[in-house]
Design a protein around this motif. Structure first.
Motif, PDB file in Angstrom:
ATOM      1  N   THR A 170       0.849  -1.182   0.000  1.00 24.99           N
ATOM      2  CA  THR A 170       0.000   0.000   0.000  1.00 24.99           C
ATOM      3  C   THR A 170       0.889   1.238   0.000  1.00 24.99           C
ATOM      4  O   THR A 170       2.060   1.180  -0.332  1.00 24.99           O
ATOM      5  CB  THR A 170      -0.925  -0.015   1.229  1.00 24.99           C
ATOM      6  OG1 THR A 170      -0.130  -0.250   2.401  1.00 24.99           O
ATOM      7  CG2 THR A 170      -1.963  -1.090   1.113  1.00 24.99           C
ATOM      8  N   GLU A 229      -1.875  -4.146   1.596  1.00 21.74           N
ATOM      9  CA  GLU A 229      -3.295  -3.976   1.305  1.00 21.74           C
ATOM     10  C   GLU A 229      -4.106  -4.817   2.277  1.00 21.74           C
ATOM     11  O   GLU A 229      -3.840  -5.997   2.482  1.00 21.74           O
ATOM     12  CB  GLU A 229      -3.597  -4.412  -0.129  1.00 21.74           C
ATOM     13  CG  GLU A 229      -5.034  -4.165  -0.528  1.00 21.74           C
ATOM     14  CD  GLU A 229      -5.260  -4.451  -1.994  1.00 21.74           C
ATOM     15  OE1 GLU A 229      -6.413  -4.264  -2.424  1.00 21.74           O
ATOM     16  OE2 GLU A 229      -4.320  -4.849  -2.688  1.00 21.74           O
ATOM     17  N   ALA A 285      -9.857   6.829  -5.288  1.00 25.17           N
ATOM     18  CA  ALA A 285      -9.001   5.813  -4.674  1.00 25.17           C
ATOM     19  C   ALA A 285      -9.437   5.527  -3.240  1.00 25.17           C
ATOM     20  O   ALA A 285      -9.451   4.371  -2.803  1.00 25.17           O
ATOM     21  CB  ALA A 285      -7.545   6.280  -4.700  1.00 25.17           C
ATOM     22  N   TYR A 331     -12.572   3.425  -3.444  1.00 24.87           N
ATOM     23  CA  TYR A 331     -12.208   2.089  -3.917  1.00 24.87           C
ATOM     24  C   TYR A 331     -11.595   1.271  -2.775  1.00 24.87           C
ATOM     25  O   TYR A 331     -11.981   0.121  -2.530  1.00 24.87           O
ATOM     26  CB  TYR A 331     -11.216   2.219  -5.075  1.00 24.87           C
ATOM     27  CG  TYR A 331     -10.752   0.909  -5.655  1.00 24.87           C
ATOM     28  CD1 TYR A 331     -11.357   0.373  -6.789  1.00 24.87           C
ATOM     29  CD2 TYR A 331      -9.689   0.208  -5.099  1.00 24.87           C
ATOM     30  CE1 TYR A 331     -10.934  -0.832  -7.333  1.00 24.87           C
ATOM     31  CE2 TYR A 331      -9.252  -0.989  -5.627  1.00 24.87           C
ATOM     32  CZ  TYR A 331      -9.865  -1.496  -6.749  1.00 24.87           C
ATOM     33  OH  TYR A 331      -9.440  -2.687  -7.273  1.00 24.87           O
ATOM     34  N   LYS A 332     -10.611   1.854  -2.046  1.00 28.12           N
ATOM     35  CA  LYS A 332      -9.948   1.136  -0.955  1.00 28.12           C
ATOM     36  C   LYS A 332     -10.942   0.796   0.153  1.00 28.12           C
ATOM     37  O   LYS A 332     -10.874  -0.284   0.754  1.00 28.12           O
ATOM     38  CB  LYS A 332      -8.796   1.980  -0.400  1.00 28.12           C
ATOM     39  CG  LYS A 332      -7.624   2.114  -1.349  1.00 28.12           C
ATOM     40  CD  LYS A 332      -6.548   3.022  -0.759  1.00 28.12           C
ATOM     41  CE  LYS A 332      -5.371   3.183  -1.695  1.00 28.12           C
ATOM     42  NZ  LYS A 332      -4.332   4.082  -1.133  1.00 28.12           N
ATOM     43  N   ARG A 342      -4.449   4.400 -10.914  1.00 24.65           N
ATOM     44  CA  ARG A 342      -3.265   3.542 -10.776  1.00 24.65           C
ATOM     45  C   ARG A 342      -2.060   4.179 -11.477  1.00 24.65           C
ATOM     46  O   ARG A 342      -0.944   4.178 -10.941  1.00 24.65           O
ATOM     47  CB  ARG A 342      -3.540   2.162 -11.358  1.00 24.65           C
ATOM     48  CG  ARG A 342      -4.612   1.366 -10.619  1.00 24.65           C
ATOM     49  CD  ARG A 342      -4.610  -0.084 -11.068  1.00 24.65           C
ATOM     50  NE  ARG A 342      -5.789  -0.810 -10.633  1.00 24.65           N
ATOM     51  CZ  ARG A 342      -5.989  -1.260  -9.389  1.00 24.65           C
ATOM     52  NH1 ARG A 342      -5.071  -1.038  -8.462  1.00 24.65           N
ATOM     53  NH2 ARG A 342      -7.085  -1.924  -9.079  1.00 24.65           N
ATOM     54  N   LEU A 395      -3.564   4.565  -6.507  1.00 22.76           N
ATOM     55  CA  LEU A 395      -3.872   3.174  -6.193  1.00 22.76           C
ATOM     56  C   LEU A 395      -2.673   2.328  -6.602  1.00 22.76           C
ATOM     57  O   LEU A 395      -1.977   2.673  -7.570  1.00 22.76           O
ATOM     58  CB  LEU A 395      -5.114   2.690  -6.966  1.00 22.76           C
ATOM     59  CG  LEU A 395      -6.473   3.164  -6.471  1.00 22.76           C
ATOM     60  CD1 LEU A 395      -7.560   2.778  -7.480  1.00 22.76           C
ATOM     61  CD2 LEU A 395      -6.791   2.576  -5.098  1.00 22.76           C
TER      62      LEU A 395
END
Length: 218
Positions: A5, A139, A167, A170-171, A204, A209
């Protein structure tokens, strides 16, 4: 490269933790102190110093892993529970030990965690070896935390602010066990899933990310 991460944390005597962002040169120093007395007192962050080559924004502060670091020190969360399952918590043991001297400047804080050569090796994103007194925040190692506010579809180009918020959502979805975060984000923003996947790809590419892996949520 093994997927990590955004942060790595080094811990040192006197309650000091050095958290380094893998995606830029931001470094955060924080000092944990006991809330109470005795060997089992809870450790919480009381002092924070941030060093960054670029202006520090609220988005940077929001992503500093305060919660994960406190959990590791207190035997909570994924990392902390792993230590306690072994009957020993090396993070807490180091933090609770007395330093030879108390650092009072950024330069002294750097020296408190090692030589320049040692820190350069520890900060190298390609380096996946766990050094002494280092915690890799992989992660899923952080708790999901508070649910982010719903995303709003951007009116124009994709800004860094929007991709950071994307992000974060999403996480959070992945951390809460959602296997189709792109679908959820598509519903929130009333956007085709294919478009959301392009947003995720952009996040990304800009390193908000980590790189995707086959078989993982995308």
């Amino acid at each position: 490269m093994k997927e990590l991460t955004d942060w790595r944390a080094m811990y040192a005597p006197g309650g000091w933790v050095r958290a380094k962002a893998l995606t830029d040169s931001t470094t955060v120093y924080m000092r944990l102190r006991g809330a109470g007395t005795g060997p089992h007192q809870r450790l919480n962050v009381h002092t924070v110093v941030m060093d960054s080559p670029s202006p520090i924004s609220t988005h940077v502060w929001r992503h500093v892993p305060f919660q994960a670091i406190e959990e590791a020190a207190n035997g909570e969360g994924v990392a902390g529970q792993a230590w306690d399952a072994l009957g020993d918590n090396p993070v807490r043991d180091v933090l609770m030990s007395s330093p030879e001297e108390d650092p009072i400047s950024v330069e002294q804080l750097e020296r408190h965690f090692g030589t320049p050569e040692e820190l350069r090796g520890a900060d190298d994103p390609e380096n996946v070896v766990v050094h002494a007194n280092m915690l890799f925040l992989r992660e899923g190692s952080q708790a999901a935390g508070e649910e982010p506010p719903p995303l709003t579809r951007p009116a124009g180009r994709l800004t860094d602010d929007f991709l950071r918020d994307l992000a974060r959502t999403y996480k959070w979805l992945v951390a809460t066990g959602n296997g189709a975060p792109a679908t959820v984000i598509a519903e929130q923003t009333q956007t085709p899933v294919a478009t959301v996947r392009r947003w995720i790809s952009n996040a990304r590419q800009r390193q908000f990310l980590p790189p995707g892996r086959p078989g993982r949520a995308g």
